[in-house]
Design an enzyme around this catalytic site. Structure first.
Site, PDB file in Angstrom:
ATOM      1  N   LYS A 131       0.827  -1.202   0.000  1.00  0.00           N
ATOM      2  CA  LYS A 131       0.000   0.000   0.000  1.00  0.00           C
ATOM      3  C   LYS A 131       0.873   1.268   0.000  1.00  0.00           C
ATOM      4  O   LYS A 131       2.066   1.210   0.275  1.00  0.00           O
ATOM      5  CB  LYS A 131      -0.946  -0.014   1.213  1.00  0.00           C
ATOM      6  CG  LYS A 131      -1.849  -1.236   1.246  1.00  0.00           C
ATOM      7  CD  LYS A 131      -2.669  -1.400  -0.021  1.00  0.00           C
ATOM      8  CE  LYS A 131      -3.630  -2.576  -0.007  1.00  0.00           C
ATOM      9  NZ  LYS A 131      -3.019  -3.909  -0.052  1.00  0.00           N
TER      10      LYS A 131
HETATM   11  C1  LIG Z   1      -9.555  -4.018  -2.066  1.00  0.00           C
HETATM   12  C2  LIG Z   1      -8.833  -4.722  -0.942  1.00  0.00           C
HETATM   13  N1  LIG Z   1      -9.457  -4.889   0.232  1.00  0.00           N
HETATM   14  C3  LIG Z   1      -8.855  -5.494   1.273  1.00  0.00           C
HETATM   15  C4  LIG Z   1      -7.571  -5.964   1.172  1.00  0.00           C
HETATM   16  C5  LIG Z   1      -6.944  -6.660   2.335  1.00  0.00           C
HETATM   17  O1  LIG Z   1      -6.049  -5.825   3.005  1.00  0.00           O
HETATM   18  P1  LIG Z   1      -5.179  -6.407   4.219  1.00  0.00           P
HETATM   19  O2  LIG Z   1      -4.090  -7.236   3.623  1.00  0.00           O
HETATM   20  O3  LIG Z   1      -4.663  -5.205   4.944  1.00  0.00           O
HETATM   21  O4  LIG Z   1      -6.098  -7.201   5.060  1.00  0.00           O
HETATM   22  C6  LIG Z   1      -6.876  -5.817  -0.025  1.00  0.00           C
HETATM   23  C7  LIG Z   1      -5.490  -6.282  -0.138  1.00  0.00           C
HETATM   24  O5  LIG Z   1      -4.719  -5.878  -0.923  1.00  0.00           O
HETATM   25  C8  LIG Z   1      -7.521  -5.181  -1.114  1.00  0.00           C
HETATM   26  O6  LIG Z   1      -6.912  -5.058  -2.304  1.00  0.00           O
END
Ligand SMILES: Cc1ncc(COP(=O)(O)O)c(C=O)c1O
Length: 320
Positions: A131
């Site tokens: 990110k």
């Molecule tokens: C649109 C979206 N939502 C949620 C997530 C999950 O994020 P995390 O890895 O912080 O749980 C991602 C992961 O890249 C994502 O692309």
């Protein structure tokens, strides 16, 4: 703070559950983490298509997906772009639904000069390593609707009345309902805080890198993303002709030492998505995005020299 965006979305699912189980509307073009927490807590996913420019949920299709069972809408700020939140808000208010933002990609991005993450009743953020700002793994839940504050507090206090007890409003500190443990350590905070404090500078560097790719591809044989207002430059993608060309492109770039991953497999076509959910309307853009998009390398600290190598390799692929 939460250990991940997935964990923050799980809290959203628990909050939604306090209003009763039912259906939740999602864009099909998204990460499994957007949908999984809701399904695990008993909701049925209803998928709709995306809009071709932002690749976010096509808000005009949400009305068609509504039923008496609908409890909420989860919108994804894909790549730091955003859906039509003005229309979504009207629809949600008119139908007594919670609007949840999956803002995993949206840190530092704006819509009409307002930050993404401020449009939903709640918004889940990610600080995972890919990110714009990151502490390797981490997340946050933004609660914009004050009516949800106490429910979120209780759920994130491991289902206890800790905050009421500390405020002197409860005699015993005790377990009162559903909840979650959401560890986020000081080590993670120490890595993240300076980046949060420099968010504007980080976003502007990211956008400069995004613009560097865009100058190379905006009038190219291969299509890039639309240059929409307010983006945080999270993703730069190219849209290949079809899956065969996309796979050939990924293989070619890998041969040059450049990783160009594809993005989401449509959730309504996934094994679990088919088992648990349904798709409403027609799939005009979701499968296209799932089979044709590839992402170019974009990260904090990428240099224009490195980007020029990527651009040269892309050009070689299309000239060969
Ligand atoms: C649109 C979206 N939502 C949620 C997530 C999950 O994020 P995390 O890895 O912080 O749980 C991602 C992961 O890249 C994502 O692309």
């Amino acid at each position: 703070m939460t250990p991940s965006c997935t964990a923050a979305l799980e809290v959203c699912a628990l909050v939604l559950k306090t209003r009763g189980l039912g259906e939740v509307i999602f864009p099909s073009f998204t990460h499994v983490s957007t949908v999984l927490p809701f399904v695990q807590h008993g909701f049925k996913p209803v998928f709709v298509d995306i809009q071709p420019e932002s690749r976010c949920i096509d808000t005009s299709l949400v009305a068609e997906a509504l039923s008496t069972e609908t409890r909420g809408v989860v919108a994804v700020n894909y790549g730091g772009w955003s859906p039509d939140y003005e229309l979504l808000r009207q629809l949600c208010d008119a139908n007594d639904l919670l609007l949840i933002e999956d803002n995993a990609h949206g840190m530092g991005a704006l819509r009409a000069e307002k930050p993404l993450g401020s449009f939903g009743d709640m918004a889940a953020c990610s600080f995972e390593r890919q990110k714009n700002i990151s502490c390797q793994e981490g997340g946050a839940l933004i609660v914009n609707n004050p009516k949800l504050q106490s429910a979120v507090q209780e759920l994130t206090d491991l289902g206890t009345n800790k905050s009421a007890f500390l405020a002197g409003e409860a005699v015993h500190y005790q377990w009162v309902g559903s909840g979650a443990k959401l560890p986020f350590t000081e080590w993670q905070a120490a890595v993240l805080l300076p980046q949060l404090e420099s968010l504007d500078a980080i976003t502007s560097a990211r956008k400069s890198a995004w613009n560097h790719y865009h100058r190379a591809f905006e009038n190219h044989a291969v299509e890039g993303p639309a240059n929409l207002e307010g983006s945080n430059g999270h993703v730069y993608y190219l849209k290949l002709k079809d899956q065969t060309e996309r796979d050939a492109f990924i293989a070619y770039m890998a041969g040059q030492g450049i990783e160009t991953p594809f993005h989401y497999y449509p959730q309504h076509l996934s094994t679990a998505g088919q088992a648990y959910g349904r798709f409403v309307g027609s799939d005009q853009y979701t499968s296209e995005a799932g089979t044709q998009l590839v992402r170019l390398p974009l990260f904090q600290g990428i240099t224009t020299e490195l980007q020029d190598e990527v651009i040269a390799a892309v050009n070689q692929f299309f000239n060969s």
